[in-house]
Design a protein around this motif. Structure first.
Motif, PDB file in Angstrom:
ATOM      1  N   THR A  26     -11.758   1.990  -9.889  1.00 44.72           N
ATOM      2  CA  THR A  26     -12.108   0.850  -9.054  1.00 44.72           C
ATOM      3  C   THR A  26     -10.985  -0.188  -9.056  1.00 44.72           C
ATOM      4  N   VAL A  27     -10.627  -0.673  -7.875  1.00 45.85           N
ATOM      5  CA  VAL A  27      -9.594  -1.692  -7.719  1.00 45.85           C
ATOM      6  C   VAL A  27     -10.180  -3.055  -8.064  1.00 45.85           C
ATOM      7  N   THR A  28      -9.518  -3.758  -8.984  1.00 46.24           N
ATOM      8  CA  THR A  28      -9.930  -5.120  -9.329  1.00 46.24           C
ATOM      9  C   THR A  28      -8.829  -6.131  -9.075  1.00 46.24           C
ATOM     10  N   GLY A  29      -7.676  -5.658  -8.593  1.00 44.47           N
ATOM     11  CA  GLY A  29      -6.540  -6.522  -8.306  1.00 44.47           C
ATOM     12  C   GLY A  29      -5.330  -5.661  -8.010  1.00 44.47           C
ATOM     13  N   PRO A  30      -4.158  -6.273  -7.825  1.00 42.11           N
ATOM     14  CA  PRO A  30      -2.952  -5.477  -7.607  1.00 42.11           C
ATOM     15  C   PRO A  30      -2.678  -4.568  -8.798  1.00 42.11           C
ATOM     16  N   GLY A  31      -2.011  -3.448  -8.543  1.00 44.09           N
ATOM     17  CA  GLY A  31      -1.703  -2.530  -9.625  1.00 44.09           C
ATOM     18  C   GLY A  31      -0.493  -1.683  -9.308  1.00 44.09           C
ATOM     19  N   PRO A  32       0.088  -1.031 -10.324  1.00 44.73           N
ATOM     20  CA  PRO A  32       1.298  -0.238 -10.130  1.00 44.73           C
ATOM     21  C   PRO A  32       1.089   1.028  -9.322  1.00 44.73           C
ATOM     22  N   ASP A  33      -0.165   1.382  -9.066  1.00 41.45           N
ATOM     23  CA  ASP A  33      -0.447   2.573  -8.265  1.00 41.45           C
ATOM     24  C   ASP A  33      -0.318   2.309  -6.771  1.00 41.45           C
ATOM     25  N   ARG A  34      -0.121   1.017  -6.376  1.00 41.02           N
ATOM     26  CA  ARG A  34       0.005   0.646  -4.965  1.00 41.02           C
ATOM     27  C   ARG A  34       1.223  -0.244  -4.761  1.00 41.02           C
ATOM     28  N   ALA A  35       1.903  -0.048  -3.615  1.00 43.34           N
ATOM     29  CA  ALA A  35       3.034  -0.904  -3.244  1.00 43.34           C
ATOM     30  C   ALA A  35       2.848  -1.328  -1.794  1.00 43.34           C
ATOM     31  N   PHE A  36       3.262  -2.571  -1.498  1.00 43.36           N
ATOM     32  CA  PHE A  36       3.020  -3.169  -0.187  1.00 43.36           C
ATOM     33  C   PHE A  36       4.359  -3.360   0.531  1.00 43.36           C
ATOM     34  N   VAL A  37       4.439  -2.893   1.776  1.00 40.46           N
ATOM     35  CA  VAL A  37       5.596  -3.139   2.631  1.00 40.46           C
ATOM     36  C   VAL A  37       5.180  -4.175   3.660  1.00 40.46           C
ATOM     37  N   PHE A  38       5.779  -5.362   3.579  1.00 44.99           N
ATOM     38  CA  PHE A  38       5.345  -6.486   4.396  1.00 44.99           C
ATOM     39  C   PHE A  38       6.009  -6.466   5.774  1.00 44.99           C
ATOM     40  N   GLN A  39       5.327  -7.052   6.740  1.00 39.95           N
ATOM     41  CA  GLN A  39       5.841  -7.154   8.099  1.00 39.95           C
ATOM     42  C   GLN A  39       7.081  -8.039   8.164  1.00 39.95           C
ATOM     43  N   ASP A  40       7.125  -9.079   7.326  1.00 41.26           N
ATOM     44  CA  ASP A  40       8.211 -10.063   7.413  1.00 41.26           C
ATOM     45  C   ASP A  40       9.292  -9.835   6.348  1.00 41.26           C
ATOM     46  N   PHE A  41       9.385  -8.613   5.837  1.00 44.70           N
ATOM     47  CA  PHE A  41      10.435  -8.177   4.898  1.00 44.70           C
ATOM     48  C   PHE A  41      10.228  -8.703   3.480  1.00 44.70           C
ATOM     49  N   ALA A  42       9.960 -10.017   3.322  1.00 40.90           N
ATOM     50  CA  ALA A  42       9.686 -10.605   2.002  1.00 40.90           C
ATOM     51  C   ALA A  42      10.795 -10.319   1.004  1.00 40.90           C
ATOM     52  N   LEU A  43      12.044 -10.483   1.428  1.00 39.16           N
ATOM     53  CA  LEU A  43      13.184 -10.257   0.539  1.00 39.16           C
ATOM     54  C   LEU A  43      13.596 -11.559  -0.141  1.00 39.16           C
ATOM     55  N   LEU A  44      14.257 -11.427  -1.277  1.00 38.03           N
ATOM     56  CA  LEU A  44      14.823 -12.578  -1.978  1.00 38.03           C
ATOM     57  C   LEU A  44      16.173 -12.906  -1.345  1.00 38.03           C
ATOM     58  N   PRO A  45      16.332 -14.066  -0.725  1.00 34.17           N
ATOM     59  CA  PRO A  45      17.558 -14.342   0.030  1.00 34.17           C
ATOM     60  C   PRO A  45      18.800 -14.442  -0.843  1.00 34.17           C
ATOM     61  N   TRP A  46      18.617 -14.771  -2.112  1.00 36.43           N
ATOM     62  CA  TRP A  46      19.750 -14.967  -3.011  1.00 36.43           C
ATOM     63  C   TRP A  46      20.144 -13.696  -3.752  1.00 36.43           C
ATOM     64  N   ALA A  47      19.419 -12.592  -3.505  1.00 36.93           N
ATOM     65  CA  ALA A  47      19.655 -11.354  -4.245  1.00 36.93           C
ATOM     66  C   ALA A  47      20.292 -10.304  -3.343  1.00 36.93           C
ATOM     67  N   THR A  48      21.114  -9.446  -3.938  1.00 40.18           N
ATOM     68  CA  THR A  48      21.737  -8.363  -3.181  1.00 40.18           C
ATOM     69  C   THR A  48      20.701  -7.325  -2.774  1.00 40.18           C
ATOM     70  N   VAL A  49      21.122  -6.426  -1.892  1.00 38.83           N
ATOM     71  CA  VAL A  49      20.261  -5.311  -1.496  1.00 38.83           C
ATOM     72  C   VAL A  49      19.815  -4.527  -2.728  1.00 38.83           C
ATOM     73  N   LEU A  50      20.745  -4.252  -3.635  1.00 40.81           N
ATOM     74  CA  LEU A  50      20.406  -3.480  -4.827  1.00 40.81           C
ATOM     75  C   LEU A  50      19.365  -4.202  -5.676  1.00 40.81           C
ATOM     76  N   ARG A  51      19.543  -5.502  -5.878  1.00 38.64           N
ATOM     77  CA  ARG A  51      18.579  -6.211  -6.720  1.00 38.64           C
ATOM     78  C   ARG A  51      17.230  -6.347  -6.002  1.00 38.64           C
ATOM     79  N   ASN A  52      17.259  -6.572  -4.690  1.00 38.81           N
ATOM     80  CA  ASN A  52      15.997  -6.624  -3.951  1.00 38.81           C
ATOM     81  C   ASN A  52      15.244  -5.305  -4.074  1.00 38.81           C
ATOM     82  N   ALA A  53      15.963  -4.200  -3.926  1.00 29.62           N
ATOM     83  CA  ALA A  53      15.310  -2.895  -4.003  1.00 29.62           C
ATOM     84  C   ALA A  53      14.787  -2.609  -5.405  1.00 29.62           C
ATOM     85  N   ALA A  54      15.437  -3.177  -6.413  1.00 30.39           N
ATOM     86  CA  ALA A  54      15.034  -2.950  -7.803  1.00 30.39           C
ATOM     87  C   ALA A  54      14.063  -4.010  -8.312  1.00 30.39           C
TER      88      ALA A  54
END
Length: 267
Positions: free
Chosen positions: A83-111
């Motif tokens: 049963t889902v009671t909150g966010p968990g490592p079994d699920r990942a969300f891909v957002f419509q608005d990218f939700a990237l860290l502007p100060w981080a490189t592509v590699l750090r954002n992906a990691a």
């Protein structure tokens, strides 16, 4: 067209195929607004299910409830029987608005998801670099979000979701902010990811053509309070290659059939 091979009635929960995610009698109200009512749906393991319906019908609400970002008013969500009671490592969300860290490189954002889980730097960068390559961004590891096109930023968001190795990927209209040519390429790439990654994808879209093109299963939702109107499982054009899908008679007929069923709900 005889839809008997591609359209099935909504099945009882216990009659569904092997499911990674089960939503059982989900209802959600916001004050006086009833967004979802007693909605039950199975998401087959290792397949892509699209949630399709008119604007405001609760597609994103349902996705956020599955993600554990919203609590249902009633009902339960199970992922792999838990049963889902909150966010968990079994699920990942891909957002419509990218939700990237502007100060981080592509590699750090992906990691970044792995960093938040305390994964050692060498391991998380290795895994992030692998998925940066998978989404077609090799050579941009040290670039920053402002140096990338919208399509490239969305690829970074997808790489981040894949890198955490979640079993379920939740995608909220991830291609809506890119141009048509980029969107078509993303759709082709998504089909390859579904085939190669052995993950369960839940995909929200407003596009009938997109849903039919990428989906193993399409759940059509009614206007709020949302329920599942019908489930369509395209079969005939799977395995024919991405270049042939849009010309396949079954693809064209299913697009027309869905539009006919949704037309009356469009204002």
């Amino acid at each position: 067209m005889d839809m008997s091979q591609t359209k099935t009635p909504v099945q009882p929960v216990d009659a569904a195929p092997d499911s990674a995610v089960s939503t059982r009698n989900i209802s959600k109200t916001y004050g006086a607004v009833e967004a979802l009512r007693d909605l039950s749906l199975e998401f087959p393991r290792g397949q892509l299910t699209s949630l399709l319906g008119p604007s405001g019908c609760g597609k994103t609400t349902l996705l956020k409830i599955i993600a554990g970002l919203l609590e249902p008013t009633s009902g339960t969500v199970e992922v792999n029987g838990k049963t889902v009671t909150g966010p968990g490592p079994d699920r990942a969300f891909v957002f419509q608005d990218f939700a990237l860290l502007p100060w981080a490189t592509v590699l750090r954002n992906a990691a970044f998801g792995l960093e938040m889980r305390g994964v050692a730097r060498a391991e998380r960068e290795d895994r992030a670099a692998h998925y940066i390559k998978e989404v077609g961004l090799s050579g941009f590891e040290n670039a920053y979000p402002h140096e990338l096109s919208g399509g490239m930023r969305q690829r970074v968001g997808l790489a981040r979701a894949l890198a955490v190795d979640a079993q379920v990927l939740l995608m909220d209209e991830p291609f809506s902010a890119v141009d048509e040519q980029t969107r078509r390429k993303f759709q082709e790439d998504l089909l390859n990811l579904v085939r190669n990654e052995n993950k369960t994808f839940i995909f929200v879209t407003h596009s009938i053509e997109e849903a039919v093109y990428v989906s193993d299963q399409i759940a059509i939702l009614l206007p709020r309070p949302s329920r599942v109107s019908e489930i369509i499982r395209p079969t005939g054009f799977r395995g024919k290659g991405v270049d042939n899908i849009r010309r396949d008679p079954e693809y064209l007929d299913i697009v027309d059939e869905i539009w006919a069923s949704l037309r009356s709900y469009v204002e």
